[in-house]
Design an enzyme around this catalytic site. Sequence first.
Site, PDB file in Angstrom:
ATOM      1  N   LEU A  31       6.844   4.692  -0.887  1.00 12.16           N
ATOM      2  CA  LEU A  31       8.013   5.390  -0.283  1.00 12.16           C
ATOM      3  C   LEU A  31       7.881   5.133   1.063  1.00 12.16           C
ATOM      4  O   LEU A  31       8.790   5.856   1.896  1.00 12.16           O
ATOM      5  CB  LEU A  31       8.111   6.635  -0.799  1.00 12.16           C
ATOM      6  CG  LEU A  31       8.681   6.918  -2.309  1.00 12.16           C
ATOM      7  CD1 LEU A  31       8.864   8.412  -2.398  1.00 12.16           C
ATOM      8  CD2 LEU A  31       9.673   6.104  -2.732  1.00 12.16           C
ATOM      9  N   TYR A  32       6.850   4.434   1.878  1.00 13.79           N
ATOM     10  CA  TYR A  32       7.097   4.312   3.273  1.00 13.79           C
ATOM     11  C   TYR A  32       8.248   3.761   3.716  1.00 13.79           C
ATOM     12  O   TYR A  32       8.703   2.832   3.322  1.00 13.79           O
ATOM     13  CB  TYR A  32       6.036   3.536   3.576  1.00 13.79           C
ATOM     14  CG  TYR A  32       4.690   4.169   3.889  1.00 13.79           C
ATOM     15  CD1 TYR A  32       4.412   5.591   3.673  1.00 13.79           C
ATOM     16  CD2 TYR A  32       3.262   3.446   3.988  1.00 13.79           C
ATOM     17  CE1 TYR A  32       3.008   5.878   3.776  1.00 13.79           C
ATOM     18  CE2 TYR A  32       2.106   4.163   4.148  1.00 13.79           C
ATOM     19  CZ  TYR A  32       2.032   5.275   4.315  1.00 13.79           C
ATOM     20  OH  TYR A  32       0.783   6.145   4.432  1.00 13.79           O
ATOM     21  N   THR A  33       9.028   4.346   4.537  1.00 15.80           N
ATOM     22  CA  THR A  33      10.323   4.095   5.145  1.00 15.80           C
ATOM     23  C   THR A  33      11.291   3.467   4.029  1.00 15.80           C
ATOM     24  O   THR A  33      12.124   2.569   3.987  1.00 15.80           O
ATOM     25  CB  THR A  33      10.447   2.855   6.224  1.00 15.80           C
ATOM     26  OG1 THR A  33       9.567   1.828   5.604  1.00 15.80           O
ATOM     27  CG2 THR A  33       9.642   3.349   7.469  1.00 15.80           C
ATOM     28  N   GLY A  78      10.508   2.348   1.175  1.00 15.28           N
ATOM     29  CA  GLY A  78      10.223   1.008   0.283  1.00 15.28           C
ATOM     30  C   GLY A  78      10.535  -0.224   1.322  1.00 15.28           C
ATOM     31  O   GLY A  78       9.919  -1.365   0.888  1.00 15.28           O
TER      32      GLY A  78
END
Length: 369
Positions: A59-61, A63
């Site tokens: 879920l960083y940024t 995807g």
Amino acid sequence: MNRSEYFTLGRSGLRVSRLALGTMTFGTDWGWGSDKDAARQIFNRYVDGGGNFVDSADLYTGGVSETWLGEFIRERQLRDCIVLATKFGFNGQPDNPNAGGNGRKHMLRAVEDSLRRLGTDYIDLYLLHAWDGLTPVDEVMRTFDDLVRSGKVRHIGLSDVPAWYASRAQALAEFRGWEPVSALQLEYSLVERTIENEFIPLGLAHGMGTMVWSPLASGLLSGKYRPAKDGASGEGRLQTVANSGNPAFMKFTERNFAIVTELEAVAAEVGCSMAQVALNWVANRPGVAAVIVGATRLPQLEDNLGALDFSLPEGLKARLDRASALPATFPYSFFTPGMQAMLAGSHMVGDKPRSYTPRTRMEASASVG
């Protein structure tokens, strides 16, 4: 960064560069970070500098981080050269209780989504991102083992879990013949040293290498912030997320600014940047396999890559140790020389000398040669 210096990750044969590239900054969805061109430059400079260890999360940024990272690796045909790490756990669908957490249902879905975004058929290091406080540890470890046996994952790790949980996980793996934990990804810096109480000894004893996140305390140790009446002055991520409620970003304290002051003085004596000294200090702590560095601009990464090109004199390291030392809390306040004397009586018992432990066959052969 020394191109030839790699550490094995925990008790595995996986060789990783001592500075890992964090890609939480790849993307601007959170109001800070790098656009695609800047992210590509950062990735290429890291690889060209000898780095082989890249860390992301599902879920960083939203995807974007995984998607861009996969593209950058394919552009240079580096998949076999890169040690690719990513994480699962956080929920991207708030109305779906099984779209997050540590359970088997979400874990199996999350790995497929990460593989798709990254454009690869395997992940070198797959980590649980954070403990959900609910899922039994044996469910997590059995699922990890299934993923390794399927070939979709090579090694496994735990991030942001209690020490007792990590210990239980490793014990289950050893007892049941499952894939062991190779890495613990944890916050560690001059202003956050609490993992020294439990996690560092645990990792050293049971084969889990520490991957450090936030070694610069989200930029505080780079010197970009100064104390002010309303917390701090200076522009950066800590200011952007100051009111988010996330404890990882609550760094503006009197104690922390005192550490920054001492770090600035030590950096001036060494002739290096504050960030380089802070990274050098944490990279050379016991049990640390890799330090994750992140950057939104290429000059930041350039500076960070020089963090291991010098040695801190012992006297200066001692100054940083004293400035950042934490008060001993129970039960660690009990483990003093005086208490040991009470336990052993008049016959003080120390640890065994190194010569007590038989050398490995490789060490013995080297000494004969």
